[in-house]
Design an enzyme around this catalytic site. Structure first.
Site, PDB file in Angstrom:
ATOM      1  N   GLY A  30     -32.730  35.033 -19.397  1.00  0.00           N
ATOM      2  CA  GLY A  30     -32.488  33.600 -19.509  1.00  0.00           C
ATOM      3  C   GLY A  30     -31.856  33.234 -20.839  1.00  0.00           C
ATOM      4  O   GLY A  30     -31.703  34.074 -21.740  1.00  0.00           O
TER       5      GLY A  30
ATOM      6  N   GLY B 216     -43.628  30.371 -24.196  1.00  0.00           N
ATOM      7  CA  GLY B 216     -42.572  29.427 -24.489  1.00  0.00           C
ATOM      8  C   GLY B 216     -42.062  28.766 -23.229  1.00  0.00           C
ATOM      9  O   GLY B 216     -40.890  28.396 -23.149  1.00  0.00           O
TER      10      GLY B 216
ATOM     11  N   LYS C 292     -32.311  22.795 -16.396  1.00  0.00           N
ATOM     12  CA  LYS C 292     -33.760  22.818 -16.613  1.00  0.00           C
ATOM     13  C   LYS C 292     -34.463  22.412 -15.330  1.00  0.00           C
ATOM     14  O   LYS C 292     -34.192  21.343 -14.772  1.00  0.00           O
ATOM     15  CB  LYS C 292     -34.148  21.883 -17.757  1.00  0.00           C
ATOM     16  CG  LYS C 292     -35.643  21.932 -18.088  1.00  0.00           C
ATOM     17  CD  LYS C 292     -35.930  21.152 -19.350  1.00  0.00           C
ATOM     18  CE  LYS C 292     -37.423  21.084 -19.635  1.00  0.00           C
ATOM     19  NZ  LYS C 292     -38.014  22.418 -19.847  1.00  0.00           N
TER      20      LYS C 292
ATOM     21  N   GLY D  49     -42.082  20.093 -21.286  1.00  0.00           N
ATOM     22  CA  GLY D  49     -43.346  20.438 -21.938  1.00  0.00           C
ATOM     23  C   GLY D  49     -43.516  19.724 -23.264  1.00  0.00           C
ATOM     24  O   GLY D  49     -44.632  19.343 -23.645  1.00  0.00           O
TER      25      GLY D  49
ATOM     26  N   HIS E 159     -32.533  16.856 -21.131  1.00  0.00           N
ATOM     27  CA  HIS E 159     -32.264  18.286 -21.222  1.00  0.00           C
ATOM     28  C   HIS E 159     -31.049  18.641 -20.373  1.00  0.00           C
ATOM     29  O   HIS E 159     -30.581  17.844 -19.571  1.00  0.00           O
ATOM     30  CB  HIS E 159     -33.480  19.102 -20.772  1.00  0.00           C
ATOM     31  CG  HIS E 159     -34.555  19.182 -21.798  1.00  0.00           C
ATOM     32  ND1 HIS E 159     -35.449  18.149 -22.018  1.00  0.00           N
ATOM     33  CD2 HIS E 159     -34.889  20.157 -22.682  1.00  0.00           C
ATOM     34  CE1 HIS E 159     -36.281  18.497 -22.988  1.00  0.00           C
ATOM     35  NE2 HIS E 159     -35.961  19.701 -23.412  1.00  0.00           N
TER      36      HIS E 159
END
Length: 263
Positions: A12, A75, A136, A142, A132
Site C-alpha cells: 500500500g 497504523g 480511502k 481514524g 482524504h
C-alpha cells in the site's frame, strides 16, 4: 540492539513508504513484507509488526501477532474505543506483547488534536470536517474519530457539544456527541479542520498532510517504543507526553496502562 520489523500491508501507499523508511535505519531491520496474498505466519521472525492494512483486516493481524508474543504498531483506522476494550483480554493473556494504536503518525496532526482538546472546554458548538484521497475506504477517518473521542473526554465534566438537527443525514456522524463530516476527493492527501463556534466568533484548527514524509518521525517513534512496550497504548500523544498537559483529567481511559489518519 536491532529491532526486527514485519510490515503487513507493505504494497500500500503507507506500507511502501514504511518499508523504505525502515530500510534506512541502522537500529531497525525489515525482515518481512506481507500483502493480501501472504500467510500471516511470515511475520513470526519479527520483534514488532507494523499493521498498515484495512479496518476489516487489521483485527486479524493484531490477534495473530499478539497470540504469538509479538508487539504491534497499528497504523490502520477502525480501532474505536469499543474495539480497544475487546483487545484487552488478549493482551492480558500475552503480557509480553504490546499494541500501540496510532490514529495518525503525523506530529502536526497530533498537536492539532491536542490543541482541539484544550479549546473544547471553552466552546459548546464543535464540529469536525475531514478530507482524504478518493481511495480511502473508510469514513470517518481514524484521526477524526480519535479527535472527537478526546474532545468528549476533555468535556466529560461539562457535557456533550451542541449538535442541532443531528437527525438529518447531512449533519454528519456523531462520535462522542461531535458531528464529523467526511470528504473523499481527488487531489487531497489528508486534511482535518475542527470548528469551534462561540458568541460572535469562530475558531478553526486545521492540519493538512501533503505527503507521506509527514509520517516518518511518528512512525519511527512508535516502532522504537513498541520494542519495549507492553499492554495497550493509544495515540502518539502518549509517547510524547502531551496527554499529561490536557486539563480536565485523564483523556485516555482505555490506553497507556503500561506506558497517519495514516492511510
Amino acid at each position: 540492539m536491532v529491532t526486527r520489523v514485519a510490515v503487513v500491508g507493505a504494497t500500500g501507499r503507507l506500507g511502501g513508504a514504511a518499508c523504505r523508511l525502515i530500510e534506512q535505519q541502522s537500529d531497525l531491520a525489515l525482515v518481512a513484507q506481507l500483502d493480501s496474498s501472504s500467510d500471516l505466519g511470515e511475520m513470526l521472525g519479527a520483534d514488532v509488526v507494523l499493521d498498515v492494512t484495512t479496518p476489516g483486516v487489521s483485527p486479524t493481524v493484531v490477534d495473530h501477532a499478539v497470540r504469538n508474543g509479538l508487539s504491534v504498531v497499528v497504523g490502520t483506522s477502525g480501532w474505536s474505543e469499543e474495539r480497544q476494550r475487546a483487545l484487552r483480554p488478549l493482551l492480558e493473556a500475552s503480557p509480553e506483547s504490546g499494541v500501540i494504536i496510532v490514529p495518525n503518525f503525523s506530529l502536526g496532526s497530533v498537536l492539532a488534536t491536542h490543541f482541539a482538546t484544550i479549546a473544547a472546554r471553552y466552546y459548546e458548538s464543535i464540529e469536525i470536517v475531514e478530507a482524504h484521497h478518493a481511495a480511502k475506504v473508510d469514513s470517518p477517518s481514524g484521526t477524526a474519530v480519535r479527535t472527537a473521542e478526546l474532545i468528549g473526554h476533555a468535556r466529560a465534566d461539562i457535557g456533550p457539544v451542541l449538535a442541532p438537527h443531528i437527525d438529518q443525514s447531512a449533519r454528519g456522524q456523531q462520535v462522542a456527541s461531535v458531528p464529523i463530516h467526511s470528504l473523499r476527493l481527488q487531489g487531497v492527501a489528508a486534511r482535518q479542520s475542527v470548528h469551534f463556534g462561540g458568541d460572535g466568533e469562530v475558531l478553526t484548527l486545521s492540519h493538512e498532510t501533503l505527503g507521506t514524509s509527514a509520517y516518518e518521525a511518528g512512525m519511527l517513534l512508535a516502532l522504537r517504543a513498541a520494542a519495549t512496550s507492553t499492554g495497550l497504548i493509544v495515540g502518539l500523544d502518549r509517547l510524547i507526553d502531551l496527554a499529561s498537559t490536557v486539563s480536565g483529567g485523564d483523556i485516555d481511559d482505555d490506553a497507556g496502562d503500561d506506558a497517519g489518519d495514516n492511510r
